[in-house]
Design a protein around this motif. Structure first.
Motif, PDB file in Angstrom:
ATOM      1  N   ALA A 134       0.844  -1.210   0.000  1.00 19.49           N
ATOM      2  CA  ALA A 134       0.000   0.000   0.000  1.00 19.49           C
ATOM      3  C   ALA A 134       0.874   1.253   0.000  1.00 19.49           C
ATOM      4  N   LEU A 135       1.965   1.249   0.766  1.00 19.32           N
ATOM      5  CA  LEU A 135       2.865   2.411   0.810  1.00 19.32           C
ATOM      6  C   LEU A 135       3.634   2.529  -0.508  1.00 19.32           C
ATOM      7  N   ALA A 136       4.118   1.386  -1.011  1.00 18.23           N
ATOM      8  CA  ALA A 136       4.872   1.413  -2.269  1.00 18.23           C
ATOM      9  C   ALA A 136       4.017   1.986  -3.400  1.00 18.23           C
ATOM     10  N   ALA A 137       2.716   1.755  -3.314  1.00 19.36           N
ATOM     11  CA  ALA A 137       1.809   2.271  -4.347  1.00 19.36           C
ATOM     12  C   ALA A 137       1.396   3.718  -4.069  1.00 19.36           C
ATOM     13  N   GLY A 138       1.879   4.301  -2.967  1.00 15.51           N
ATOM     14  CA  GLY A 138       1.648   5.723  -2.718  1.00 15.51           C
ATOM     15  C   GLY A 138       0.376   6.061  -1.960  1.00 15.51           C
ATOM     16  N   ASN A 139      -0.103   5.134  -1.146  1.00 13.22           N
ATOM     17  CA  ASN A 139      -1.337   5.357  -0.389  1.00 13.22           C
ATOM     18  C   ASN A 139      -1.080   5.738   1.060  1.00 13.22           C
ATOM     19  N   ALA A 140      -2.091   6.313   1.689  1.00 12.25           N
ATOM     20  CA  ALA A 140      -2.141   6.390   3.142  1.00 12.25           C
ATOM     21  C   ALA A 140      -2.768   5.086   3.639  1.00 12.25           C
ATOM     22  N   VAL A 141      -2.388   4.638   4.842  1.00 12.07           N
ATOM     23  CA  VAL A 141      -2.823   3.308   5.298  1.00 12.07           C
ATOM     24  C   VAL A 141      -3.279   3.310   6.744  1.00 12.07           C
ATOM     25  N   ILE A 142      -4.398   2.654   6.996  1.00 11.06           N
ATOM     26  CA  ILE A 142      -4.769   2.305   8.372  1.00 11.06           C
ATOM     27  C   ILE A 142      -4.550   0.806   8.539  1.00 11.06           C
ATOM     28  N   ALA A 143      -3.739   0.433   9.533  1.00 10.33           N
ATOM     29  CA  ALA A 143      -3.423  -0.970   9.778  1.00 10.33           C
ATOM     30  C   ALA A 143      -4.171  -1.425  11.020  1.00 10.33           C
ATOM     31  N   LYS A 144      -4.945  -2.521  10.879  1.00 16.67           N
ATOM     32  CA  LYS A 144      -5.719  -3.063  12.001  1.00 16.67           C
ATOM     33  C   LYS A 144      -5.180  -4.449  12.316  1.00 16.67           C
ATOM     34  N   PRO A 145      -4.332  -4.559  13.354  1.00 18.92           N
ATOM     35  CA  PRO A 145      -3.810  -5.888  13.717  1.00 18.92           C
ATOM     36  C   PRO A 145      -4.908  -6.732  14.376  1.00 18.92           C
ATOM     37  N   PRO A 422       5.239  -6.990  -7.481  1.00 17.63           N
ATOM     38  CA  PRO A 422       4.544  -6.131  -8.441  1.00 17.63           C
ATOM     39  C   PRO A 422       3.022  -6.264  -8.347  1.00 17.63           C
ATOM     40  N   TYR A 423       2.560  -7.411  -7.864  1.00 21.74           N
ATOM     41  CA  TYR A 423       1.112  -7.619  -7.752  1.00 21.74           C
ATOM     42  C   TYR A 423       0.507  -6.732  -6.671  1.00 21.74           C
ATOM     43  N   SER A 424       1.308  -6.356  -5.668  1.00 22.50           N
ATOM     44  CA  SER A 424       0.826  -5.411  -4.657  1.00 22.50           C
ATOM     45  C   SER A 424       0.617  -4.032  -5.284  1.00 22.50           C
ATOM     46  N   ILE A 425       1.497  -3.644  -6.205  1.00 17.80           N
ATOM     47  CA  ILE A 425       1.332  -2.354  -6.881  1.00 17.80           C
ATOM     48  C   ILE A 425       0.029  -2.368  -7.681  1.00 17.80           C
ATOM     49  N   GLU A 426      -0.201  -3.466  -8.374  1.00 17.26           N
ATOM     50  CA  GLU A 426      -1.440  -3.626  -9.153  1.00 17.26           C
ATOM     51  C   GLU A 426      -2.659  -3.541  -8.227  1.00 17.26           C
ATOM     52  N   THR A 427      -2.589  -4.193  -7.065  1.00 12.84           N
ATOM     53  CA  THR A 427      -3.723  -4.234  -6.142  1.00 12.84           C
ATOM     54  C   THR A 427      -4.012  -2.871  -5.517  1.00 12.84           C
ATOM     55  N   PHE A 428      -2.961  -2.155  -5.143  1.00  9.99           N
ATOM     56  CA  PHE A 428      -3.156  -0.919  -4.388  1.00  9.99           C
ATOM     57  C   PHE A 428      -3.074   0.335  -5.268  1.00  9.99           C
ATOM     58  N   SER A 429      -3.200   0.155  -6.586  1.00 10.74           N
ATOM     59  CA  SER A 429      -3.185   1.300  -7.503  1.00 10.74           C
ATOM     60  C   SER A 429      -4.381   1.217  -8.432  1.00 10.74           C
ATOM     61  N   HIS A 430      -4.647   2.335  -9.081  1.00  9.74           N
ATOM     62  CA  HIS A 430      -5.539   2.302 -10.233  1.00  9.74           C
ATOM     63  C   HIS A 430      -4.661   2.406 -11.471  1.00  9.74           C
ATOM     64  N   ARG A 431      -4.847   1.492 -12.401  1.00  7.03           N
ATOM     65  CA  ARG A 431      -4.064   1.569 -13.640  1.00  7.03           C
ATOM     66  C   ARG A 431      -4.834   2.467 -14.608  1.00  7.03           C
ATOM     67  N   LYS A 432      -4.337   3.694 -14.743  1.00  5.22           N
ATOM     68  CA  LYS A 432      -5.069   4.717 -15.492  1.00  5.22           C
ATOM     69  C   LYS A 432      -4.681   4.687 -16.970  1.00  5.22           C
ATOM     70  N   ALA A 433      -5.699   4.749 -17.827  1.00  9.78           N
ATOM     71  CA  ALA A 433      -5.465   4.819 -19.276  1.00  9.78           C
ATOM     72  C   ALA A 433      -5.265   6.275 -19.674  1.00  9.78           C
ATOM     73  N   VAL A 434      -4.212   6.562 -20.410  1.00  7.29           N
ATOM     74  CA  VAL A 434      -3.932   7.938 -20.824  1.00  7.29           C
ATOM     75  C   VAL A 434      -3.772   7.987 -22.342  1.00  7.29           C
ATOM     76  N   LEU A 435      -4.391   9.005 -22.970  1.00  4.16           N
ATOM     77  CA  LEU A 435      -4.222   9.231 -24.407  1.00  4.16           C
ATOM     78  C   LEU A 435      -3.727  10.652 -24.595  1.00  4.16           C
ATOM     79  N   ASP A 436      -2.808  10.852 -25.511  1.00 11.22           N
ATOM     80  CA  ASP A 436      -2.236  12.177 -25.736  1.00 11.22           C
ATOM     81  C   ASP A 436      -2.134  12.444 -27.230  1.00 11.22           C
ATOM     82  N   LYS A 437      -2.913  13.463 -27.697  1.00 14.97           N
ATOM     83  CA  LYS A 437      -2.826  13.859 -29.118  1.00 14.97           C
ATOM     84  C   LYS A 437      -2.480  15.335 -29.165  1.00 14.97           C
TER      85      LYS A 437
END
Ligand code: NAD
Length: 440
Positions: A134-145, A422-437
């Motif tokens: 979650a941190l590697a993907a750039g999020n704030a985190v609440i951890a509940k042990p 890398p699967y944690s990055i996928e889980t804790f991110s949104h993979r955004k589609a970008v187009l540039d013209k």
């Protein structure tokens, strides 16, 4: 933050969300600093954590370091080594109908505020490894042990704020009331590890806010043993995988599936392997763990008469000790086969052969892990092709989950989504589609 009374869930979430909105958690530098601090936390306080794990689960220091502390450090190191690569935007081929000057790519956006809810069996690793992602993907985190491992929960609640950015990372301790209150809040992702009953509660609460959820659940993970296999090796590996943490491992081999002749040959070898690993009195071995609490102890001892005892079978409620136990002649509908065992009992169930084994597995919930011990390529391929499970281990239980570049997660009743590397990055991110013209 120093509070005399615990901060209310709504206030914690609002505080973390405000931090996320400033953009502070997004730069790669902030993420890497948090990961390095978390690594320092583990290396500087390993002994404290190991002591807490011993209090909660009778975990030996060797096991605490191997399966919780060093495990998490390895995940951090792997993430630090590869994060820049994983975060790089990925170009996609632009289709001809948009013209030659169009560029398209995907980029990972952090989600926002993530909630991580952890169980008691690996109470440090299963809280911290999702936090790494979650941190590697750039999020704030609440951890509940988990409140069922209170010593570990207390150490983590003390250490995490001492090392990490407290405006972006918070620990909320507590049980059902505290977690229920947290779940009423809106999160951008909820990552839950535990049982399917609570998994459903989490998923229902998340639906209110359309929050995406990862569910890391459990179930009965079978181990198929083929005839004509080196059974001494199989017995040694099954024993190590099963009785680690006194069987309280989500990917532990739950039961053995084999033909009657192989079962008969395997029985004494399993007894030998238990003896070799823990001695003739495992209660005296410093390497053998204890059951988390009396409730689970009572549940497990109620399963001990589900078959003929090959080795073990003894227990001591005051010490929450159950000997490493192997049961033979276990009927497919015996009590021990009706639920995930999650303790040190290994039943052997016999089938006529390969076809019946595959049917046996496919007749039941999709397991978190499936283990196959076979020298035959054809047999291995048949399990790979004809069964579905979170992970598949040929010849060695548990090890697939230590590979950071493999996704770890279940399917069906054993969960949804996955993580690690890398699967944690996928889980804790949104993979955004970008187009540039260009505007020309
Ligand atoms: P647990 O009892 O510690 O519960 C897990 C978490 O759920 C805790 O933080 C607890 O506070 C919270 N919780 C409990 N009841 C709740 C409720 N009513 N509402 C909201 N939150 C609640 O752990 P457990 O579930 O006993 O863990 C054992 C299970 O977890 C097994 O089935 C095991 O296979 C599975 N497991 C899966 C993995 C995995 O990675 N897939 C890992 C470990 C354990």
């Amino acid at each position: 933050m120093n509070h005399s009374a615990p901060e209310q869930p709504a206030a914690v979430v609002a505080r973390l969300r405000a931090t996320f909105r400033t953009g502070r958690t997004k730069p790669a530098e902030w993420r890497m600093t948090q990961l390095r601090r978390l690594r320092d936390m583990l290396t500087e306080n390993g002994t404290d954590l190991a002591a807490a794990l011993h209090t909660d689960l009778g975990k030996s220091a060797t096991e605490a370091f191997r399966t919780e502390i060093d495990f998490t450090v390895r995940e951090i190191d792997h993430t630090l080594d590869h994060l820049a690569d994983w975060l790089r935007p990925e170009p996609a081929p632009a289709p001809a109908h948009l013209g030659a000057d169009v560029a398209v790519w995907t980029q990972y956006d952090p989600l926002g505020v993530v909630l991580v809810i952890a169980p008691w069996n690996y109470p440090a690793q299963l809280l911290l490894t999702p936090v790494v992602g979650a941190l590697a993907a750039g999020n704030a985190v609440i951890a509940k042990p988990s409140e069922l491992a209170p010593a570990t929960s207390a150490v983590l609640a003390r250490l995490l704020p001492a090392y990490l950015d407290t405006d972006a990372v918070a620990v909320v301790e507590g049980g059902v009331p505290e977690t229920t209150a947290l779940l009423a809040e809106r999160f951008d992702h909820i990552f839950y590890t535990g049982n399917g009953t609570v998994g459903r509660i989490v998923l229902r609460a998340a639906a209110e806010h359309l929050t995406p959820v990862t569910l890391e659940l459990g179930g009965k993970s079978p181990a198929f043993v083929d005839r004509d296999t080196d059974l001494a090796v199989v017995a040694d590996r099954l024993t190590r995988g099963k009785f680690l943490n006194a069987g309280q491992t989500c990917v532990a081999p739950d039961y053995v599936l084999t033909d009657p002749d192989t079962a008969a040959a395997l029985e004494p070898l399993l007894a030998n392997a238990v003896n070799a690993l823990y001695g003739s009195d495992p209660a005296a071995s410093g390497e053998y763990g204890r059951i988390i609490n009396e409730r689970h102890f009572d549940r497990l001892t109620g399963l001990l008469d589900s078959g003929r005892t090959v080795v073990g079978g003894t227990s001591d409620r005051a010490a929450k000790y159950i000997a490493p136990t192997v049961l033979a002649d276990v009927a497919p509908d015996a009590p021990v086969m009706r639920e995930e065992i999650f303790g040190p009992i290994l039943p052997i169930v016999t089938v006529s052969g390969l076809d019946e084994a595959i049917d046996f597995i496919n007749d039941r919930d999709k397991p978190l892990a499936l283990y196959v011990f076979s020298e035959s390529d054809r047999t291995r391929l048949r399990f790979a092709a004809e069964t579905s499970s979170g992970g598949l281990g040929h010849g060695l239980p548990l090890a697939h989950l230590t590979v950071s570049d493999l996704p770890f997660g279940g399917v069906g009743e054993s969960g949804m989504g996955n993580y690690h590397g890398p699967y944690s990055i996928e889980t804790f991110s949104h993979r955004k589609a970008v187009l540039d013209k260009p505007l020309r």
